[in-house]
Design a protein around this motif. Structure first.
Motif, PDB file in Angstrom:
ATOM      1  N   ILE A  27     -14.241   3.868   3.868  1.00 47.72           N
ATOM      2  CA  ILE A  27     -12.974   4.279   3.255  1.00 47.72           C
ATOM      3  C   ILE A  27     -12.342   5.463   3.964  1.00 47.72           C
ATOM      4  O   ILE A  27     -11.137   5.647   3.875  1.00 47.72           O
ATOM      5  N   ASP A  28     -13.133   6.242   4.708  1.00 41.11           N
ATOM      6  CA  ASP A  28     -12.548   7.371   5.441  1.00 41.11           C
ATOM      7  C   ASP A  28     -11.749   6.904   6.651  1.00 41.11           C
ATOM      8  O   ASP A  28     -11.050   7.692   7.273  1.00 41.11           O
ATOM      9  N   GLN A  29     -11.809   5.626   6.978  1.00 41.23           N
ATOM     10  CA  GLN A  29     -11.042   5.068   8.085  1.00 41.23           C
ATOM     11  C   GLN A  29      -9.878   4.203   7.594  1.00 41.23           C
ATOM     12  O   GLN A  29      -9.229   3.526   8.383  1.00 41.23           O
ATOM     13  N   MET A  30      -9.631   4.248   6.280  1.00 42.99           N
ATOM     14  CA  MET A  30      -8.562   3.433   5.697  1.00 42.99           C
ATOM     15  C   MET A  30      -7.365   4.301   5.347  1.00 42.99           C
ATOM     16  O   MET A  30      -7.506   5.493   5.084  1.00 42.99           O
ATOM     17  N   GLU A  31      -6.174   3.675   5.347  1.00 42.22           N
ATOM     18  CA  GLU A  31      -4.969   4.383   4.962  1.00 42.22           C
ATOM     19  C   GLU A  31      -4.983   4.642   3.458  1.00 42.22           C
ATOM     20  O   GLU A  31      -5.503   3.838   2.683  1.00 42.22           O
ATOM     21  N   GLU A  46     -11.489  -3.137  -8.578  1.00 45.88           N
ATOM     22  CA  GLU A  46     -10.285  -2.857  -7.803  1.00 45.88           C
ATOM     23  C   GLU A  46     -10.375  -1.383  -7.421  1.00 45.88           C
ATOM     24  O   GLU A  46     -10.456  -0.520  -8.295  1.00 45.88           O
ATOM     25  N   ILE A  47     -10.392  -1.100  -6.127  1.00 44.05           N
ATOM     26  CA  ILE A  47     -10.552   0.270  -5.648  1.00 44.05           C
ATOM     27  C   ILE A  47      -9.351   0.634  -4.789  1.00 44.05           C
ATOM     28  O   ILE A  47      -9.068  -0.038  -3.797  1.00 44.05           O
ATOM     29  N   THR A  48      -8.647   1.707  -5.181  1.00 51.78           N
ATOM     30  CA  THR A  48      -7.497   2.195  -4.419  1.00 51.78           C
ATOM     31  C   THR A  48      -7.875   3.527  -3.782  1.00 51.78           C
ATOM     32  O   THR A  48      -8.263   4.468  -4.481  1.00 51.78           O
ATOM     33  N   VAL A  49      -7.773   3.597  -2.475  1.00 48.49           N
ATOM     34  CA  VAL A  49      -8.149   4.799  -1.735  1.00 48.49           C
ATOM     35  C   VAL A  49      -7.061   5.861  -1.905  1.00 48.49           C
ATOM     36  O   VAL A  49      -5.898   5.629  -1.581  1.00 48.49           O
ATOM     37  N   LEU A  50      -7.442   7.029  -2.418  1.00 48.05           N
ATOM     38  CA  LEU A  50      -6.522   8.161  -2.516  1.00 48.05           C
ATOM     39  C   LEU A  50      -6.731   9.112  -1.350  1.00 48.05           C
ATOM     40  O   LEU A  50      -5.797   9.535  -0.706  1.00 48.05           O
ATOM     41  N   ASN A  51      -7.992   9.454  -1.088  1.00 51.31           N
ATOM     42  CA  ASN A  51      -8.349  10.312   0.038  1.00 51.31           C
ATOM     43  C   ASN A  51      -9.720   9.846   0.539  1.00 51.31           C
ATOM     44  O   ASN A  51     -10.743  10.202  -0.035  1.00 51.31           O
ATOM     45  N   GLY A  52      -9.705   9.054   1.583  1.00 44.22           N
ATOM     46  CA  GLY A  52     -10.937   8.474   2.103  1.00 44.22           C
ATOM     47  C   GLY A  52     -11.947   9.484   2.606  1.00 44.22           C
ATOM     48  O   GLY A  52     -13.153   9.291   2.471  1.00 44.22           O
ATOM     49  N   ARG A  53     -11.467  10.592   3.171  1.00 44.81           N
ATOM     50  CA  ARG A  53     -12.386  11.603   3.710  1.00 44.81           C
ATOM     51  C   ARG A  53     -13.212  12.259   2.609  1.00 44.81           C
ATOM     52  O   ARG A  53     -14.378  12.551   2.796  1.00 44.81           O
ATOM     53  N   SER A  54     -12.595  12.486   1.440  1.00 45.88           N
ATOM     54  CA  SER A  54     -13.329  13.128   0.342  1.00 45.88           C
ATOM     55  C   SER A  54     -13.940  12.106  -0.609  1.00 45.88           C
ATOM     56  O   SER A  54     -14.692  12.473  -1.511  1.00 45.88           O
ATOM     57  N   GLY A  55     -13.600  10.827  -0.432  1.00 44.74           N
ATOM     58  CA  GLY A  55     -14.132   9.780  -1.296  1.00 44.74           C
ATOM     59  C   GLY A  55     -13.356   9.584  -2.585  1.00 44.74           C
ATOM     60  O   GLY A  55     -13.781   8.834  -3.463  1.00 44.74           O
ATOM     61  N   ARG A  72     -15.113   9.604  -7.517  1.00 42.67           N
ATOM     62  CA  ARG A  72     -15.472   9.845  -6.118  1.00 42.67           C
ATOM     63  C   ARG A  72     -16.453   8.747  -5.717  1.00 42.67           C
ATOM     64  O   ARG A  72     -17.489   8.582  -6.349  1.00 42.67           O
ATOM     65  N   LEU A  73     -16.095   7.991  -4.697  1.00 45.36           N
ATOM     66  CA  LEU A  73     -16.974   6.961  -4.165  1.00 45.36           C
ATOM     67  C   LEU A  73     -17.873   7.620  -3.131  1.00 45.36           C
ATOM     68  O   LEU A  73     -17.403   8.059  -2.076  1.00 45.36           O
ATOM     69  N   GLU A  74     -19.155   7.723  -3.450  1.00 44.71           N
ATOM     70  CA  GLU A  74     -20.099   8.358  -2.521  1.00 44.71           C
ATOM     71  C   GLU A  74     -20.384   7.463  -1.327  1.00 44.71           C
ATOM     72  O   GLU A  74     -20.504   7.924  -0.215  1.00 44.71           O
ATOM     73  N   GLY A  75     -20.516   6.166  -1.576  1.00 44.69           N
ATOM     74  CA  GLY A  75     -20.836   5.227  -0.513  1.00 44.69           C
ATOM     75  C   GLY A  75     -21.666   4.091  -1.055  1.00 44.69           C
ATOM     76  O   GLY A  75     -21.586   3.765  -2.236  1.00 44.69           O
ATOM     77  N   SER A  76     -22.501   3.508  -0.192  1.00 47.25           N
ATOM     78  CA  SER A  76     -23.330   2.376  -0.586  1.00 47.25           C
ATOM     79  C   SER A  76     -24.789   2.641  -0.272  1.00 47.25           C
ATOM     80  O   SER A  76     -25.120   3.348   0.677  1.00 47.25           O
ATOM     81  N   THR A  77     -25.640   2.036  -1.087  1.00 44.81           N
ATOM     82  CA  THR A  77     -27.073   2.249  -0.986  1.00 44.81           C
ATOM     83  C   THR A  77     -27.826   0.958  -1.289  1.00 44.81           C
ATOM     84  O   THR A  77     -27.253   0.022  -1.849  1.00 44.81           O
ATOM     85  N   CYS A  78     -29.082   0.934  -0.946  1.00 43.02           N
ATOM     86  CA  CYS A  78     -29.961  -0.175  -1.323  1.00 43.02           C
ATOM     87  C   CYS A  78     -30.599   0.099  -2.676  1.00 43.02           C
ATOM     88  O   CYS A  78     -31.404  -0.675  -3.153  1.00 43.02           O
ATOM     89  N   GLY A  79     -30.272   1.230  -3.265  1.00 35.72           N
ATOM     90  CA  GLY A  79     -30.878   1.615  -4.528  1.00 35.72           C
ATOM     91  C   GLY A  79     -31.894   2.728  -4.354  1.00 35.72           C
ATOM     92  O   GLY A  79     -32.438   3.236  -5.316  1.00 35.72           O
ATOM     93  N   ILE A  82     -31.354   6.590   0.526  1.00 33.02           N
ATOM     94  CA  ILE A  82     -30.514   6.552   1.728  1.00 33.02           C
ATOM     95  C   ILE A  82     -29.141   6.017   1.345  1.00 33.02           C
ATOM     96  O   ILE A  82     -29.019   5.003   0.660  1.00 33.02           O
ATOM     97  N   LEU A  83     -28.095   6.702   1.805  1.00 28.01           N
ATOM     98  CA  LEU A  83     -26.720   6.369   1.431  1.00 28.01           C
ATOM     99  C   LEU A  83     -25.872   6.185   2.682  1.00 28.01           C
ATOM    100  O   LEU A  83     -25.889   7.020   3.580  1.00 28.01           O
ATOM    101  N   LYS A  84     -25.117   5.087   2.756  1.00 30.87           N
ATOM    102  CA  LYS A  84     -24.137   4.875   3.830  1.00 30.87           C
ATOM    103  C   LYS A  84     -22.851   5.517   3.317  1.00 30.87           C
ATOM    104  O   LYS A  84     -22.057   4.917   2.605  1.00 30.87           O
ATOM    105  N   ARG A  85     -22.676   6.807   3.626  1.00 29.85           N
ATOM    106  CA  ARG A  85     -21.614   7.645   3.066  1.00 29.85           C
ATOM    107  C   ARG A  85     -20.234   7.059   3.329  1.00 29.85           C
ATOM    108  O   ARG A  85     -19.891   6.721   4.460  1.00 29.85           O
ATOM    109  N   GLY A  86     -19.430   6.936   2.269  1.00 28.88           N
ATOM    110  CA  GLY A  86     -18.059   6.458   2.386  1.00 28.88           C
ATOM    111  C   GLY A  86     -17.941   4.980   2.681  1.00 28.88           C
ATOM    112  O   GLY A  86     -16.854   4.486   2.927  1.00 28.88           O
ATOM    113  N   GLY A  87     -19.048   4.265   2.646  1.00 30.36           N
ATOM    114  CA  GLY A  87     -19.021   2.851   3.006  1.00 30.36           C
ATOM    115  C   GLY A  87     -19.148   1.920   1.821  1.00 30.36           C
ATOM    116  O   GLY A  87     -19.755   2.254   0.807  1.00 30.36           O
ATOM    117  N   ILE A  88     -18.562   0.745   1.971  1.00 30.26           N
ATOM    118  CA  ILE A  88     -18.705  -0.343   1.011  1.00 30.26           C
ATOM    119  C   ILE A  88     -19.158  -1.541   1.833  1.00 30.26           C
ATOM    120  O   ILE A  88     -18.395  -2.037   2.672  1.00 30.26           O
TER     121      ILE A  88
END
Length: 137
Positions: A27-31, A46-55, A72-79, A82-88
Motif C-alpha cells: 500500500i505504500d506504493q499505491m496512490e 473494501e480498503i481505501t488507501v489514505l496514506n500508504g506510508r503510514s498504513g 492502520r493496516l500493519e501488513g500481512s502475516t502467516c499468523g 513475522i510481518l510483511k509490512r504494508g503488504g496485502i
C-alpha cells in the motif's frame, strides 16, 4: 517416515527475503484514494488507501467493520511474529489496528520462578487467509 505439511509460500522463512513478491500489493506504493477489494476465506473487505506510508486506510467488511472505519493496516502475516509490512498478499492474513490505538495488557506468570511480568501491546485484528485482491474502479 516423512510428513508433508501444506503452507503458503509466505510461511517459508526464505521467501520473506525473496524480492519477487508478485501475489499482492504494497500500500505504500499505491496512490492515495485507491480502493481495493480483498477477499479472505470468511469475508470481503473494501480498503481505501489514505496514506500508504503510514498504513492509514479506510476499511469496510468482515465482522468488525460494518461501515467504513479509519484504521492502520500493519501488513500481512502467516499468523506468527513475522510481518510483511504494508503488504496485502494472497495466502497471508491482514493485520489491522483499530484507531485510536487501544492499549491492552496481560500478566505473564512463570510458575517455576513465581515471577510476574506485565506485557503491553495494542489491539490487533487479524483476518482469515487472503484469497484474492482487486482494484475497485
Amino acid at each position: 517416515m516423512t510428513e508433508t505439511i501444506a503452507c503458503s509460500r509466505g510461511a517459508i522463512l526464505d521467501a520473506w527475503s525473496d524480492p519477487e513478491w508478485n501475489n499482492g500489493v504494497q500500500i505504500d506504493q499505491m496512490e492515495e484514494l485507491t480502493t481495493l477489494a480483498v477477499r479472505t476465506s470468511n469475508s470481503v473487505y473494501e480498503i481505501t488507501v489514505l496514506n500508504g506510508r503510514s498504513g492509514e486506510v479506510l476499511v469496510r467488511g468482515g465482522e468488525f467493520f460494518p461501515v467504513r472505519t479509519a484504521v492502520r493496516l500493519e501488513g500481512s502475516t502467516c499468523g506468527g511474529s513475522i510481518l510483511k509490512r504494508g503488504g496485502i498478499y494472497v495466502g497471508l492474513r491482514m493485520e489491522i489496528v483499530p484507531q485510536p490505538v487501544e492499549i491492552v495488557s496481560r500478566v505473564k506468570h512463570d510458575p517455576t520462578t513465581g515471577q510476574r511480568e506485565i506485557l503491553l501491546g495494542h489491539k490487533v485484528i487479524t483476518t482469515s487467509s487472503i484469497q484474492s485482491i482487486g482494484i475497485v474502479i
